[in-house]
Design a protein around this motif. Structure first.
Motif, short mmCIF file in Angstrom:
data_model
loop_
_atom_site.label_atom_id
_atom_site.label_comp_id
_atom_site.label_asym_id
_atom_site.label_seq_id
_atom_site.Cartn_x
_atom_site.Cartn_y
_atom_site.Cartn_z
N PRO A 199 0.82 -1.23 0.00
CA PRO A 199 0.00 0.00 0.00
C PRO A 199 0.85 1.27 0.00
O PRO A 199 0.34 2.34 -0.33
N LEU A 200 2.11 1.15 0.37
CA LEU A 200 2.99 2.31 0.41
C LEU A 200 3.58 2.61 -0.96
O LEU A 200 3.64 3.77 -1.40
N LEU A 201 4.03 1.58 -1.66
CA LEU A 201 4.73 1.77 -2.91
C LEU A 201 3.89 1.45 -4.15
O LEU A 201 4.25 1.85 -5.26
N ARG A 202 2.81 0.72 -3.98
CA ARG A 202 1.89 0.48 -5.09
C ARG A 202 0.46 0.77 -4.65
O ARG A 202 -0.44 -0.06 -4.79
N PRO A 203 0.19 1.95 -4.15
CA PRO A 203 -1.16 2.25 -3.66
C PRO A 203 -2.14 2.45 -4.81
O PRO A 203 -1.77 2.96 -5.88
N GLU A 204 -3.36 2.06 -4.57
CA GLU A 204 -4.41 2.31 -5.57
C GLU A 204 -5.09 3.65 -5.33
O GLU A 204 -5.86 4.11 -6.18
N SER A 205 -4.81 4.26 -4.17
CA SER A 205 -5.39 5.58 -3.87
C SER A 205 -4.49 6.30 -2.89
O SER A 205 -3.89 5.70 -2.01
N VAL A 206 -4.38 7.63 -3.07
CA VAL A 206 -3.50 8.46 -2.26
C VAL A 206 -4.27 9.72 -1.85
O VAL A 206 -5.00 10.30 -2.66
N VAL A 207 -4.07 10.14 -0.60
CA VAL A 207 -4.60 11.42 -0.15
C VAL A 207 -3.43 12.28 0.32
O VAL A 207 -2.54 11.80 1.01
N ASP A 328 2.30 1.09 -14.41
CA ASP A 328 0.93 0.99 -13.93
C ASP A 328 0.73 1.65 -12.57
O ASP A 328 -0.32 1.50 -11.96
N VAL A 329 1.75 2.40 -12.11
CA VAL A 329 1.63 3.14 -10.85
C VAL A 329 1.90 4.63 -11.10
O VAL A 329 1.07 5.49 -10.79
#
Length: 904
Positions: A199-207, A328-329
Motif C-alpha cells: 500500500p505504500l509503494l503500489r497504492p491504488e489511492s492516495v490522499v 501501472d503506478v
C-alpha cells in the motif's frame, strides 16, 4: 508483521488478561476447542485462562506454577483485541540439575485469524525467550488430525521429531539455532515485509493532507507532482479552506473522504501530525508518508504508537517523500523539483538533499529509478525494508542506499548479503571524519571506531561503500553498463603518453594491477598500431592512431585473456588520423567487439564527470578523471571477488563450556551489579571456559606467595615476570606496573616490594608468569557495540598497538571467510606467514583464537569488551599473555527476532 502485512503487538501475559484469554478460548468453535484441549469443555478453557493469570479455578487445584518452574505466556493483540496466545512451562528444576531443560508448549489462535502466521510468529518469540532461559527443546502433544498445528511445527525451520501414540502425536522441537531456522524466519519476514509495503509503494489511492493553495507549500508541491506525474490511482486532497487544488476536489478533513485511501501523505505542521495520523488509523489507512519536520520526542512517540496500533507503515517524518515509476503506478509523492526518471535503480536515502542529488545524477546517466524512498528520520520503514522490496519487485537491478544510522545492523547485514547475490548494493559511507568515541579505557575500545564498525558491516555484506555521491554515481554507471571483471588486471590504452601515465597511476592507487602483456601479445598489438607505438602497458597508441587501429587494439587485448578490463584514455589532438569523436566511436560502435572484458573510457576533455555513451551493444562509461574510472573499476573487481566466494560457514569450536562461562559472568555481576573489570583469576576462568590458551600464571597476594609461584613457573630461561594488579588498571606499561626478566628469589622479592611501595594503597595482588619466548606479538579483542553487536578486532600487538593502529575488524559471529580476512588484512600479516624469515606461525591456532573470541562475545552479551594484548604467535602455539575483560549488566537481544522498530 503477519504474513499479509498486518501488524500485531506481542507482549507477555499478565494477571489482568484472564478474562480476555477466557473469551479467546470460549470464542473458538467446538472443533477448534477439541483440537486444542482434546475435548470440548468449558472447564478446560477456564483452567487454561487461570494458568495464564496464575489464578485458582473455583473448586479446583491451584494453578500457580511451582517455585523453580519456568513459565511464559505471550499474547498477540490487534488494535487491543487478543487474537492469539502461546505459552511454555518447564518441569521443576532442582539446583545443580545438569540435564537438558525442555518445556511443554501450547498454542491457540482466534478462529477468524487463522492462516495469517500468528501461531508461527508467537512461536518465534517463544523460541527466542526460551533460548535465553536455557531451554533446549519444546515438547507438545497434539491430535494426529490437527494438521494445522503440526504444519506450524514442521515449517518453523527447527529440527522436529514426532512419536505417534494412538490418536495423539508427541512433537519435540529442538531449539538449537541453525542457519535453516534463520533462513526460514527471514523468508517469513520478507513475505510479511513486502506485503506491508504494497500500500505504500503500489497504492491504488492516495490522499495529500495539507495540500495548500499557496505557491511554495510542501503539500501543494506533492499534490502537483502526483497530478503531473500521471498517478494511475485515485487521488484525494484534504484542505478545509479550499474547494480544489490543482483540479483535485478537496475535503475538509480525513473523516469526510469518500473512500479509505491506501496511502496518506501528511504535509501539516508537526503539532498536528499525531492527531492526523490517529484519524487516518481509525479510518483504515494502510500507510503514511510524513514529510513534516520538527516533531518533538512526545510527538514522535505518539506518531509511532498510532502507526503500530493501527498497523500503518510509516515513511519519515522529515522526508522528501517517495516515488514509484512503474508504468501501472507512476506515483511521484515527493516535493522534488523534477520527476524521477523511470529506470531500474532502487534508491533509499535519509537525507532529502542527497536524494535529490542521486536522482539528478541517475537521470543524467539515463539510468533512472524503479522506486525512490526518502527515509527521513526513519521511525519505521528502513533500508532493510527497501532491500527486501527491491529483491521481489521484478524491476530493480541496482540498489542504492544512503543511511546515516542502522536500526538492526545484523539483520540488515544478512538481508544485504542475500540481496547482493542478485544485484549490486551501493552506499555512501557517510560520517567518516567524525571524531568517534572518546579514547576509551582499553586498547579495544580505542581501536573500535564507528567508521571501522560500519566498514566491517559493509565488507561482510558485500556492500560497495563509496566515499561520495559522485563516486557512487561513477560506480553505478560502470556496474550498469559493463560485465564484472574476472580480476583486477587492467590494460591501459591511450593516444597520449601523459594521459596513460595518469591512468596507470590511478589504477595502482585503486588497488588494480597493470601486468606485462607478454611478448606474443605485444607483437600482435604493435602490428595493428601506427609506427612508434609502444605496448608495455600502458599501451601508447600515439596521436596518429586511427579509429580502426584503436578498435583492433582493444579487440586484441579483450580476447587475449591476459587482462580483466581495459581503460582507454583519449585526448583530442590536431595530428590524429581520426577526430576525437571517431576514436570514441571505436569503443562504442564495434559490432564484432568481444564483450568478455569490461571497457571504460577516460576522456579528459569531457564536460561531465561521467557519461554513459550509447553503443551498438548497450553503453560504455566515460569518465573525465582517470581516478574516477579506476575507482569504479576497482569496486566492480571487488564485487566480482565477493561473488566468487561461496557463503562462509560459522562452525562452532570444540570444547566450549558455555555454562561455565555464564557462571563466571553471572557471579561477577551478582557481586558488582553495575559491572566492571574482571580480576586476573576471573579472566583466566572465562578464557579457560572457551578454550583460549593462556601462558601459565599464578596469583600472589604476598611477597612469599610471589616467590613460591616464581619457583614453580620458571621455564627454561629461569626468568619470570611480575605484573601488579588493581581494579581499573589497564595500561601496565604506562603505569610501570610490571617487572621483566626476574631471576632468582631476591629479584622477585625486590620487584614485589617496589610494587608495594608505589602501589600499596591500590594493589590487590600480582600475577606471576614465566618470561615468554620470542614470537610475533598480536592483538585480539572484542567490543560489544549496542547497535551493531560484537565486533572482533585483530592486528599488531604489544605496546605500539594504539600508535600503529594496525587493526582489522569484523562483526561476530565470524565465518571462515571473516577469519581469513582478519588474519590477512593488517599490515603485519606477512609476519604471520614467515615474512621475516622465521617461518609461519601457528595459523590454525590464530584462527581458533578468533573463532573462540567470536563465540565468547556472541554467547555473553554482558561482555562489553575483551582485550588480549599481547597474544604471542609462534610456529608451535598461540598464547595470550595479558587479558582484560569488562562486563556490563546487559540482557541478551535476539538480533534476528522479527519485530518492528521502536523509538529509543
Amino acid at each position: 508483521m503477519l504474513a499479509d502485512g498486518t501488524t500485531v503487538r506481542i507482549r507477555p501475559a499478565a494477571a489482568a488478561d484472564h478474562d480476555a484469554v477466557l473469551r479467546l478460548y470460549e470464542g473458538m468453535s467446538p472443533e477448534h476447542q477439541r483440537l486444542r484441549f482434546f475435548a470440548v469443555s468449558h472447564r478446560s478453557a477456564e483452567q487454561a485462562a487461570a494458568r495464564v493469570s496464575g489464578r485458582r479455578v473455583p473448586g479446583g487445584a491451584a494453578t500457580t506454577r511451582a517455585e523453580g518452574n519456568g513459565y511464559l505466556a505471550l499474547l498477540a493483540e490487534h488494535e487491543g483485541h487478543l487474537v492469539g496466545i502461546a505459552e511454555y512451562e518447564t518441569a521443576h528444576i532442582e539446583p545443580g540439575d545438569t540435564e537438558p531443560v525442555t518445556a511443554d508448549i501450547a498454542l491457540a489462535v482466534d478462529d477468524h485469524w487463522h492462516h495469517r502466521g500468528i501461531g508461527t510468529l508467537l512461536l518465534e518469540h517463544l523460541v527466542s525467550a526460551a533460548r535465553v532461559a536455557g531451554i533446549t527443546a519444546f515438547t507438545a502433544d497434539a491430535l494426529t488430525e490437527n494438521h494445522a498445528v503440526l504444519r506450524v511445527f514442521a515449517d518453523l525451520g527447527l529440527r522436529t521429531t514426532r512419536r505417534f501414540e494412538g490418536p495423539e502425536v508427541r512433537c519435540v522441537v529442538h531449539l538449537t539455532e541453525t542457519d535453516t531456522y534463520l533462513t526460514s524466519t527471514e523468508n517469513r519476514g520478507r513475505t510479511a515485509d513486502v506485503a506491508s509495503l504494497r500500500p505504500l509503494l503500489r497504492p491504488e489511492s492516495v490522499v495529500v493532507i495539507g495540500a495548500g493553495r499557496k505557491p511554495g507549500s510542501v503539500g501543494r508541491a506533492v499534490l502537483r507532482n502526483l497530478c503531473t506525474g500521471g498517478f494511475t490511482g485515485r487521488l484525494f486532497a484534504v484542505n478545509p479552506h479550499a474547494a480544489t487544488v490543482f483540479g483535485v476536489h478537496t475535503h475538509p478533513d480525513v473523516a469526510s473522504l469518500p473512500q479509505v485511501p491506501e496511502l496518506a501523505v501528511l504535509a501539516v505542521p508537526a503539532a498536528q501530525v499525531p492527531t492526523i495520523a490517529e484519524e487516518c488509523g481509525k479510518l483504515g489507512v494502510a500507510s503514511i508518508v510524513a514529510v513534516s519536520a520538527g516533531l518533538g520526542p512526545a510527538q514522535a512517540r505518539a506518531l509511532l504508537d498510532t502507526c503500530r496500533t493501527h498497523g500503518m507503515r510509516l515513511v519519515g517524518p522529515n522526508c522528501l517523500g517517495l516515488a514509484n515509476t512503474e508504468a501501472d503506478v507512476r506515483m511521484d509523492a515527493t516535493f522534488a523539483a523534477a520527476h524521477p526518471r523511470p529506470g531500474t535503480a532502487g534508491v533509499a536515502v535519509q537525507s532529502g538533499g542527497v536524494g535529490i542529488a542521486v536522482l539528478s545524477g541517475l537521470a543524467r546517466l539515463d539510468l533512472g529509478v524503479s522506486s525512490f524512498v526518502s527515509l527521513g528520520d526513519k521511525y519505521d520503514v528502513s533500508g532493510n525494508d527497501l532491500l527486501q522490496w527491491w529483491e521481489c519487485d521484478g524491476r530493480t537491478d541496482l540498489a542504492i542506499l544512503h543511511l546515516e544510522s542502522f536500526g538492526n545492523p545484523r539483520a540488515f547485514a544478512r538481508t544485504a548479503r542475500r540481496v547482493n547475490r542478485r544485484m549490486p548494493v551501493l552506499t555512501v559511507d557517510a560520517g567518516r571524519t567524525e571524531a568517534g568515541r572518546a579514547a576509551a579505557a582499553s586498547h579495544t575500545s580505542a581501536a573500535a571506531t564507528p567508521t571501522m564498525t560500519r566498514q566491517a558491516l559493509f565488507t561482510q555484506a558485500g556492500i560497495i561503500a563509496t566515499r561520495s555521491v559522485a563516486e557512487l554515481l561513477e560506480t553505478a554507471a560502470f556496474l550498469h553498463s559493463q560485465p564484472l571483471p574476472a580480476g583486477s588486471r587492467v590494460a591501459v590504452v591511450t593516444n597520449a603518453g601523459g594521459a596513460g601515465v595518469l591512468t596507470a597511476d590511478a589504477c595502482v592507487e585503486a588497488g588494480l594491477s597493470l601486468p606485462p602483456l607478454g611478448a606474443d601479445l605485444v607483437d600482435d598489438v604493435l602490428a595493428v598500431l601506427p609506427h612508434g607505438a609502444t605496448a608495455t602497458n600502458p599501451v601508447d597508441a600515439t596521436a596518429a592512431v586511427s579509429e580502426e587501429e584503436l578498435r583492433a587494439c582493444v579487440r586484441l587485448l579483450s580476447a587475449s585473456g591476459r587482462v580483466d578490463a581495459i581503460l582507454v584514455a583519449l585526448v583530442p589532438t590536431a595530428v590524429a588520423s581520426a577526430t576525437g569523436d571517431m576514436l570514441v566511436r571505436s569503443l562504442t560502435h564495434a559490432p564484432d567487439r568481444r564483450r568478455e572484458r569490461p571497457v571504460a573510457a577516460v576522456l579528459l576533455d569531457q564536460d561531465l564527470p561521467v557519461k554513459l555513451l550509447p553503443a551498438e551493444e548497450g553503453t560504455v562509461p566515460a569518465y573525465t578523471d582517470p581516478q574516477a574510472a579506476a575507482r569504479a573499476l576497482a569496486h566492480a573487481a571487488k564485487r566480482a571477488r565477493w561473488l566468487s566466494r561461496p557463503p562462509g560457514t560459522a562452525d562452532d569450536p570444540e570444547g566450549i563450556e558455555q555454562a561455565r562461562g555464564r557462571a563466571v559472568v553471572e557471579g561477577f555481576l551478582d557481586r558488582h551489579p553495575e559491572g566492571g573489570w574482571l580480576n586476573p583469576r576471573e579472566c583466566g576462568e572465562l578464557l579457560d571456559a572457551y578454550g583460549i590458551p593462556q601462558i601459565p600464571w599464578a596469583w600472589a597476594e604476598s611477597e612469599d606467595d610471589a616467590v613460591l609461584a616464581a619457583e614453580r613457573l620458571r621455564g627454561a630461561s629461569g626468568l619470570v615476570v611480575l605484573k601488579a594488579h588493581w581494579p581499573g588498571l589497564l595500561h601496565k606499561s604506562q603505569e610501570h606496573a610490571l617487572h621483566l626478566d626476574l631471576r632468582g628469589d631476591s629479584q622477585v622479592r625486590a620487584a614485589y616490594r617496589d610494587f608495594e611501595v608505589r602501589f600499596g594503597h591500590l594493589m590487590t595482588g600480582v600475577t606471576v608468569q614465566p618470561l615468554a619466548p620470542r614470537g610475533v606479538e598480536l592483538f585480539a579483542g572484542v567490543v560489544q557495540d549496542e547497535i551493531f553487536g560484537p565486533l572482533v578486532l585483530f592486528g599488531h600487538g604489544g605496546t605500539a598497538t594504539e600508535v600503529l593502529a594496525d587493526h582489522a575488524a569484523r562483526l561476530a559471529p565470524l565465518t571462515d571467510h571473516d577469519v581469513h580476512d582478519l588474519i590477512t588484512s593488517p599490515r603485519c600479516a606477512p609476519l604471520l606467514f614467515g615474512g621475516d624469515g622465521g617461518g609461519p606461525v601457528d595459523l590454525e591456532g590464530v584462527e581458533q583464537l578468533l573463532l573462540r573470541l567470536s563465540r565468547l562475545a556472541c554467547d555473553l552479551p554482558q561482555l562489553a569488551e575483551a582485550d588480549l594484548n599481547p597474544v604471542l604467535a609462534r610456529p608451535d602455539r598461540v598464547t595470550a599473555l595479558d587479558v582484560r575483560v569488562r562486563l556490563l549488566p546487559r540482557q541478551a537481544q535476539d538480533p534476528y527476532l522479527r519485530q518492528l522498530r521502536q523509538l529509543r
